[in-house]
Structures are given as structure tokens and as C-alpha cells.
Design an enzyme around this catalytic site. Structure first.
Site, PDB file in Angstrom:
ATOM      1  N   ASP A  64      45.016  28.190  45.374  1.00  0.00           N
ATOM      2  CA  ASP A  64      43.748  28.157  44.632  1.00  0.00           C
ATOM      3  C   ASP A  64      42.861  26.975  45.030  1.00  0.00           C
ATOM      4  OD1 ASP A  64      44.630  30.400  43.254  1.00  0.00           O
ATOM      5  OD2 ASP A  64      45.623  29.181  41.730  1.00  0.00           O
ATOM      6  N   GLY A  86      40.433  27.185  47.110  1.00  0.00           N
ATOM      7  CA  GLY A  86      39.098  27.664  47.468  1.00  0.00           C
ATOM      8  C   GLY A  86      39.092  28.281  48.864  1.00  0.00           C
ATOM      9  N   LYS A  87      40.241  28.820  49.267  1.00  0.00           N
ATOM     10  CA  LYS A  87      40.356  29.429  50.609  1.00  0.00           C
ATOM     11  C   LYS A  87      39.374  30.580  50.785  1.00  0.00           C
ATOM     12  CE  LYS A  87      44.695  30.204  49.637  1.00  0.00           C
ATOM     13  NZ  LYS A  87      44.868  29.420  48.424  1.00  0.00           N
ATOM     14  N   ASN A 118      49.632  38.716  45.003  1.00  0.00           N
ATOM     15  CA  ASN A 118      49.777  37.511  44.176  1.00  0.00           C
ATOM     16  C   ASN A 118      48.583  36.584  44.400  1.00  0.00           C
ATOM     17  OD1 ASN A 118      50.680  37.094  46.821  1.00  0.00           O
ATOM     18  ND2 ASN A 118      52.363  35.745  46.275  1.00  0.00           N
ATOM     19  N   ALA A 119      47.939  36.719  45.558  1.00  0.00           N
ATOM     20  CA  ALA A 119      46.773  35.894  45.875  1.00  0.00           C
ATOM     21  C   ALA A 119      45.556  36.350  45.076  1.00  0.00           C
ATOM     22  CB  ALA A 119      46.474  36.007  47.367  1.00  0.00           C
ATOM     23  N   GLY A 120      44.668  35.420  44.812  1.00  0.00           N
ATOM     24  CA  GLY A 120      43.387  35.746  44.198  1.00  0.00           C
ATOM     25  C   GLY A 120      42.356  34.864  44.872  1.00  0.00           C
ATOM     26  N   HIS A 121      41.592  35.423  45.793  1.00  0.00           N
ATOM     27  CA  HIS A 121      40.616  34.647  46.563  1.00  0.00           C
ATOM     28  C   HIS A 121      39.208  35.004  46.097  1.00  0.00           C
ATOM     29  CE1 HIS A 121      43.753  34.165  50.038  1.00  0.00           C
ATOM     30  NE2 HIS A 121      44.148  33.657  48.892  1.00  0.00           N
ATOM     31  N   GLN A 142      48.192  31.519  49.072  1.00  0.00           N
ATOM     32  CA  GLN A 142      48.978  30.459  48.420  1.00  0.00           C
ATOM     33  C   GLN A 142      48.705  29.101  49.080  1.00  0.00           C
ATOM     34  OE1 GLN A 142      51.079  33.636  49.165  1.00  0.00           O
ATOM     35  NE2 GLN A 142      49.912  34.154  47.360  1.00  0.00           N
ATOM     36  N   THR A 167      44.199  35.740  39.571  1.00  0.00           N
ATOM     37  CA  THR A 167      45.025  36.947  39.563  1.00  0.00           C
ATOM     38  C   THR A 167      45.574  37.230  38.172  1.00  0.00           C
ATOM     39  OG1 THR A 167      45.574  36.722  41.885  1.00  0.00           O
ATOM     40  CG2 THR A 167      47.137  37.971  40.577  1.00  0.00           C
ATOM     41  N   THR A 168      46.068  36.185  37.511  1.00  0.00           N
ATOM     42  CA  THR A 168      46.728  36.417  36.216  1.00  0.00           C
ATOM     43  C   THR A 168      45.931  35.887  35.029  1.00  0.00           C
ATOM     44  OG1 THR A 168      47.917  34.339  36.454  1.00  0.00           O
ATOM     45  CG2 THR A 168      49.046  36.321  37.252  1.00  0.00           C
ATOM     46  N   GLY A 169      44.895  35.105  35.291  1.00  0.00           N
ATOM     47  CA  GLY A 169      44.090  34.534  34.207  1.00  0.00           C
ATOM     48  C   GLY A 169      44.775  33.359  33.505  1.00  0.00           C
ATOM     49  N   LEU A 179      34.327  19.303  44.960  1.00  0.00           N
ATOM     50  CA  LEU A 179      33.979  17.887  44.788  1.00  0.00           C
ATOM     51  C   LEU A 179      33.066  17.709  43.580  1.00  0.00           C
ATOM     52  CD1 LEU A 179      34.444  15.161  46.168  1.00  0.00           C
ATOM     53  CD2 LEU A 179      32.390  15.542  47.501  1.00  0.00           C
TER      54      LEU A 179
HETATM   55  P1  GDP Z   1      41.755  30.539  46.597  1.00  0.00           P
HETATM   56  O1  GDP Z   1      42.900  31.286  46.036  1.00  0.00           O
HETATM   57  O2  GDP Z   1      42.200  29.373  47.413  1.00  0.00           O
HETATM   58  O3  GDP Z   1      40.799  31.400  47.356  1.00  0.00           O
HETATM   59  O4  GDP Z   1      40.960  29.925  45.371  1.00  0.00           O
HETATM   60  P2  GDP Z   1      40.577  30.699  43.995  1.00  0.00           P
HETATM   61  O5  GDP Z   1      39.522  31.668  44.267  1.00  0.00           O
HETATM   62  O6  GDP Z   1      41.813  31.187  43.335  1.00  0.00           O
HETATM   63  O7  GDP Z   1      40.100  29.485  43.125  1.00  0.00           O
HETATM   64  C1  GDP Z   1      39.024  28.673  43.513  1.00  0.00           C
HETATM   65  C2  GDP Z   1      37.948  28.752  42.421  1.00  0.00           C
HETATM   66  O8  GDP Z   1      37.024  27.708  42.608  1.00  0.00           O
HETATM   67  C3  GDP Z   1      37.146  30.028  42.470  1.00  0.00           C
HETATM   68  O9  GDP Z   1      36.738  30.351  41.171  1.00  0.00           O
HETATM   69  C4  GDP Z   1      35.943  29.651  43.326  1.00  0.00           C
HETATM   70  O10 GDP Z   1      34.796  30.433  43.057  1.00  0.00           O
HETATM   71  C5  GDP Z   1      35.732  28.232  42.888  1.00  0.00           C
HETATM   72  N1  GDP Z   1      35.166  27.319  43.901  1.00  0.00           N
HETATM   73  C6  GDP Z   1      35.346  27.316  45.239  1.00  0.00           C
HETATM   74  N2  GDP Z   1      34.731  26.252  45.800  1.00  0.00           N
HETATM   75  C7  GDP Z   1      34.146  25.587  44.782  1.00  0.00           C
HETATM   76  C8  GDP Z   1      33.371  24.372  44.718  1.00  0.00           C
HETATM   77  O11 GDP Z   1      33.128  23.692  45.697  1.00  0.00           O
HETATM   78  N3  GDP Z   1      32.946  23.988  43.475  1.00  0.00           N
HETATM   79  C9  GDP Z   1      33.232  24.691  42.358  1.00  0.00           C
HETATM   80  N4  GDP Z   1      32.786  24.233  41.196  1.00  0.00           N
HETATM   81  N5  GDP Z   1      33.946  25.829  42.381  1.00  0.00           N
HETATM   82  C10 GDP Z   1      34.412  26.256  43.577  1.00  0.00           C
HETATM   83  P1  IMO Z   2      46.193  32.051  46.166  1.00  0.00           P
HETATM   84  O1  IMO Z   2      46.258  32.746  47.499  1.00  0.00           O
HETATM   85  C1  IMO Z   2      48.363  29.779  43.177  1.00  0.00           C
HETATM   86  C2  IMO Z   2      52.521  30.923  42.464  1.00  0.00           C
HETATM   87  C3  IMO Z   2      52.897  31.573  41.147  1.00  0.00           C
HETATM   88  C4  IMO Z   2      54.319  31.049  40.992  1.00  0.00           C
HETATM   89  C5  IMO Z   2      54.850  31.063  42.430  1.00  0.00           C
HETATM   90  C6  IMO Z   2      55.656  32.314  42.778  1.00  0.00           C
HETATM   91  O2  IMO Z   2      45.201  32.616  45.229  1.00  0.00           O
HETATM   92  O3  IMO Z   2      46.078  30.575  46.353  1.00  0.00           O
HETATM   93  P2  IMO Z   2      54.962  34.847  43.250  1.00  0.00           P
HETATM   94  O4  IMO Z   2      54.243  35.839  42.411  1.00  0.00           O
HETATM   95  O5  IMO Z   2      54.308  34.540  44.551  1.00  0.00           O
HETATM   96  O6  IMO Z   2      56.417  35.172  43.436  1.00  0.00           O
HETATM   97  O7  IMO Z   2      54.942  33.484  42.377  1.00  0.00           O
HETATM   98  O8  IMO Z   2      53.696  30.996  43.253  1.00  0.00           O
HETATM   99  N1  IMO Z   2      51.440  31.606  43.205  1.00  0.00           N
HETATM  100  C7  IMO Z   2      50.210  31.110  43.341  1.00  0.00           C
HETATM  101  N2  IMO Z   2      49.647  30.005  42.822  1.00  0.00           N
HETATM  102  N3  IMO Z   2      47.669  30.560  44.012  1.00  0.00           N
HETATM  103  C8  IMO Z   2      48.234  31.659  44.557  1.00  0.00           C
HETATM  104  O9  IMO Z   2      47.609  32.391  45.508  1.00  0.00           O
HETATM  105  C9  IMO Z   2      49.537  32.009  44.195  1.00  0.00           C
HETATM  106  N4  IMO Z   2      50.384  33.011  44.512  1.00  0.00           N
HETATM  107  C10 IMO Z   2      51.545  32.747  43.915  1.00  0.00           C
HETATM  108  O10 IMO Z   2      52.057  31.140  40.116  1.00  0.00           O
HETATM  109  O11 IMO Z   2      54.311  29.711  40.564  1.00  0.00           O
HETATM  110 MG    MG Z   3      43.594  31.919  44.169  1.00  0.00          MG
END
Ligand code: GDP
Ligand code: IMO
Ligand code: MG
Length: 424
Positions: free
Chosen positions: A13, A15-16, A38-41, A224, A300-302, A332
Site C-alpha cells: 500500500d 502507492g504502487k 489480495n492486492a488493491g492498487h 504487496q 481490498t478489505t477496507g 509526502l
Molecule cells: P498500492 O497498493 O501500493 O497501489 O497502494 P494503495 O492504492 O493500496 O494505497 C495508496 C493510497 O494512497 C491510495 O488511496 C492512493 O490513491 C493514495 N495515494 C497515492 N499517492 C498519494 C499521495 O502522494 N498523497 C496522498 N494523499 N495519497 C496518495
Molecule cells: P498491495 O499490492 C498490504 C497482507 C495481508 C496479510 C498478509 C497475508 O495493495 O500493496 P494474504 O491475503 O496475502 O495471504 O495476506 O499480507 N497483504 C497486504 N498488505 N497491501 C497488500 O497489497 C497486501 N496483500 C496482502 O493484510 O497481513
Molecule cells: Mg494496496
């Protein structure tokens, strides 16, 4: 040849999604190499939010070919749902989305086992996403997994799944004490999604190889983060794949000498979802402020994410494993209103700074994070597009990250939106 890997340097999470989407604007191909739904991008563009779980974050650029590699575990239900959501947003995937014929498939019994093991083992629970990831990789390693190629032969597919279900139904009743699954109804539902998925099956390793030879620009997208890696992460509180850079070679079939950039996505502080060690976690008003300001709830899970200060020992360790060439620093802006910002520069055990990243829960319980306190900048960074325009305190924060990690910062993200990024 131009292959760039973008991967999470912390616990996911970071910000990939945003960074991959940004880089996709000038790429030809984007490929995912591990993990699953499991990912949520999250990608935000022109006020619209898209959350991708399985489909690569390059999909928003209509010119980009997206590949899901052999190292990814595919949940047909999740894939079809995501595909429909993209189509509903007017995103055309026709002829530019492919799944490796070697990718493993998640079946309903994997999700059931994942959830049952977590609830039966509350003390040892990992806090998984419940998406069946671990059990699907177990079947892969046990060599009984169902792969995308198997979808093309319905009779043998039926037999393979029947055999596996027989084994799992036995485990359900005798070990887990839960209801068995009925083959006919499970298979019928499964086949409805399978028929939608068949046209996406391809030899993705060959496609990447041809794209590399043709000089195409390829982005490889991790899910992840390094500290969730099954080998190098905070085991057993990890996922079941290799998000670290080496996983990109095996998860896509790319030779190790292909990569010319390895970008670490680093969040300006740290978060973690699920259980396991998190040395800089702030279970106090600071952690709550980071969560509220950064909207730190799982994509992904809230679930609320655990929050804490930036940990540069984690980044140093992650750099050692991944060989990062660049940092994309995200979120930042979330630190804008902090008078003081702490950075963890290392861990001490028994008063001595340690060199080796902790491996066991005993080692983690013996460490004490060492902090550097930096002055906050206390102003909005909104609209800033150059390094020079950043406040001095912000630049000092960035310098400290570069000094300790020995990796240059090449991108600074200042909001969820694609446009709100400083490119150095
Ligand atoms: P990922 O799994 O690495 O792709 O990251 P997630 O999408 O799960 O979580 C990153 C969260 O931060 C998302 O809600 C993005 O929209 C948000 N985000 C990404 N870059 C920035 C940033 O520079 N500033 C802020 N405030 N939010 C960001
Ligand atoms: P993105 O790609 C953050 C965590 C779960 C748990 C552990 C194992 O959005 O960064 P799993 O379901 O993979 O067997 O769970 O890994 N986890 C993540 N945490 N970002 C993720 O993906 C994750 N995918 C799995 O919360 O601790
Ligand atoms: Mg994520």
C-alpha cells in the site's frame, strides 16, 4: 531494451498503483508478476478512482499491453468482476490484456481454507485478505494446482478439480470441521467465468521476450511489498509469494540481466495491514492522525491500516534485497501539518545498533527503534512541481532519506492524482 520494476519497499500500500499508472503514460507494456486479488492498487485520474486487484495498473492507458504473469494466482470470479468494472468505466481491454497459460488458478476451496485457518488460529492468525492466496500457492508447490492452460481441456479440468475437491472436502470435515463443497454447483459457477477467461490465455513470457527484443518500454508491477515477501519479509506474517525484485524474474520468465531500473515505492511514513512486527508503529494520536490524514484504510478489505513513522532500517534492508536504483516517495503531503516528524534510522538491541534485520519474534521483541526528529514544514505542498520550490524542511526530510538509504529520490507524489507528482 528497457525494463523498469516498480515494487513496494515496505509492507504494501505504498502507492504502487499511482506510480505504475504514471509511468505507463510513456510505456508499451505493463506486467504483474506475483500475488493475486489480495492486492488493491488505487489510481486516481481526473477525479475518478479505480481500484485494481489483478489487472495491471497500466490498463488506463489505451496504448499499453497488459500482462498477468505466471507468478500471479488468478481468481476467475475476481478477474471477471474487475474486467466488468473496467468496461463499465469505458476502458477497452480488447486485444491488450493477457494472462499467462502457466498462471495458477484460485478455486473456491482455497478461499474457504484461507478463511477457516485464520478463524481457527486466532492466536497465530496472519490477518490475511481471505482471498485464498496462501492455499493456492500451496497447491502450486504441491504440484496439484490448476493452471490457466488447463481451462482449455474441459474433461481433464473437471477430473483434476474433482480429485482436488475430494481431498479438500476430507480436510473440511475431518480437520477444519466445516461444511463440504458440492462439486456440481461449484464447477458450474466456475465454468461460467472460465468461458469468459479463455480468450485471455497467452504465452506471456514469449510476449515479453519479443517486446524486449523490439526495444519496447516495459514496466513490471509488484504487488504487496518487500517486508511481506515469503522469504525476506517478517515471516510468518507475510504473503505467500515473492514481491521482491527476484520474484519478477520467476514470475514473468524474464532473465535477471533485463532490468535497467528498480524503483522502490516508499511511503513517507509506514503502514501495515494485518498482524506482525511493525517497530515504528504509533498506537497513539500520531498513528490516528496519519490514518485519518492519509485515508489509511485497505483498498481490498477496507480494514484500518496500522500507521507509524518512516523506517529507514526497513528501506536499507529492502534496498539490500532489491537493489533499488530510484525511489518514488509517496504521500509526502500527509505530513504537511506535523510540527515534528520522526524517522527511524536503525534498531538497537541491548544498547547496540544492529546490522542484520530481525528474523524472529524474539529478535523483534528485543529491539528498540532509534529516531531522528526532523522539523515539519507546516504548509501545503499543493501545486509544487519542482524540488527547488519545496520548503527547506521538506528538502531536509528528503535528503535524510537519500543519505541513509543511499538511493536517489526520482519521483515525489503529493496527492492521489496522477498529475500531482514532482519528477526529478
Ligand atoms: P498500492 O497498493 O501500493 O497501489 O497502494 P494503495 O492504492 O493500496 O494505497 C495508496 C493510497 O494512497 C491510495 O488511496 C492512493 O490513491 C493514495 N495515494 C497515492 N499517492 C498519494 C499521495 O502522494 N498523497 C496522498 N494523499 N495519497 C496518495
Ligand atoms: P498491495 O499490492 C498490504 C497482507 C495481508 C496479510 C498478509 C497475508 O495493495 O500493496 P494474504 O491475503 O496475502 O495471504 O495476506 O499480507 N497483504 C497486504 N498488505 N497491501 C497488500 O497489497 C497486501 N496483500 C496482502 O493484510 O497481513
Ligand atoms: Mg494496496
Amino acid at each position: 531494451m528497457s525494463v523498469t520494476i516498480v515494487l513496494g519497499s515496505q509492507w504494501g500500500d505504498e502507492g504502487k498503483g499511482k506510480i505504475v499508472d504514471l509511468l505507463s503514460q510513456s510505456a508499451d507494456m505493463v506486467a504483474r508478476y506475483q500475488g493475486g486479488a489480495n492486492a488493491g492498487h488505487t489510481i486516481v485520474f481526473r477525479g475518478k478512482q479505480h481500484i485494481l486487484h489483478l489487472i495491471p495498473s497500466g490498463i488506463l492507458n489505451p496504448e499499453v499491453v497488459c500482462l498477468i504473469g505466471n507468478g500471479v494466482v488468478i481468481d476467475p470470479e475476481a478477474f471477471v468482476k474487475e474486467l466488468n468494472e473496467l468496461h463499465a468505466h469505458g476502458i477497452d481491454t480488447n486485444g491488450r490484456l493477457f494472462i499467462s497459460s502457466r498462471a495458477q488458478i484460485i478455486l473456491p476451496y482455497h478461499k474457504i481454507i484461507d478463511k477457516a485457518l485464520e478463524s481457527a488460529n486466532t492466536i497465530k492468525a496472519i490477518g490475511t485478505t481471505g482471498r485464498g492466496i496462501g492455499p493456492a500457492y500451496v497447491d502450486k508447490a504441491s504440484r496439484i494446482g490448476i493452471r490457466m492452460i488447463d481451462l482449455l481441456n474441459e474433461k481433464s479440468l473437471e477430473n483434476k478439480i474433482k480429485d482436488n475437491l475430494e481431498h479438500y472436502n476430507c480436510e473440511f470435515t475431518k480437520v477444519l470441521n466445516i461444511d463440504t463443497l458440492n462439486f456440481d454447483s461449484m464447477f458450474e459457477e466456475f465454468m461460467a467465468n472460465v468461458n469468459i477467461m479463455k480468450p485471455f490465455i497467452a504465452d506471456t513470457a514469449l510476449m515479453i521476450s519479443k517486446a524486449m527484443k523490439a526495444g519496447k518500454k516495459i514496466i513490471v508491477e509488484g504487488a504487496q511489498g518487500a517486508l511481506l515477501d515469503v522469504d525476506h519479509g517478517t515471516y510468518p506474517f507475510v504473503t505467500s509469494s515473492n514481491p521482491t525484485a527476484g520474484g519478477a524474474c520467476t514470475g514473468l520468465g524474464i532473465p535477471p540481466n533485463s532490468f535497467d531500473k528498480i524503483i522502490a515505492v516508499v511511503k513517507a511514513y509506514c503502514t501495515r495491514v494485518g498482524n506482525g512486527p511493525f517497530p515504528t508503529e504509533q498506537i497513539n494520536s500520531i498513528g490516528e492522525r496519519l490514518r485519518a490524514t492519509g485515508s489509511e484504510f485497505g483498498a481490498t478489505t477496507g480494514r484500518p491500516r496500522r500507521c507509524g513513522w518512516l523506517d529507514l532500517f526497513v528501506l536499507k534492508y529492502s534496498t539490500m534485497i532489491n537493489g533499488f536504483t530510484d525511489i518514488a516517495l509517496t504521500k509526502l503531503d500527509v505530513l504537511n501539518d506535523f510540527e515534528e516528524i520522526k524517522i527511524c534510522s536503525g534498531y538497537k538491541t541491548g544498547g547496540e545498533i544492529i546490522e542484520s534485520y530481525p528474523t524472529s519474534s524474539e529478535e523483534f521483541s528485543a529491539i528498540e527503534p532509534e529516531y531522528i526528529t526532523m522539523k515539519g514544514w507546516m504548509k501545503s505542498l499543493s501545486g509544487i512541481r519542482t524540488l527547488e520550490a519545496l520548503p527547506n524542511e521538506t528538502r531536509e526530510y528528503l535528503s535524510k532519506i537519500e543519505e541513509i538509504s543511499q538511493v536517489k529520490i526520482s519521483y515525489i507524489s503529493l496527492s492521489p492524482d496522477r498529475e500531482d507528482t514532482i519528477i526529478i
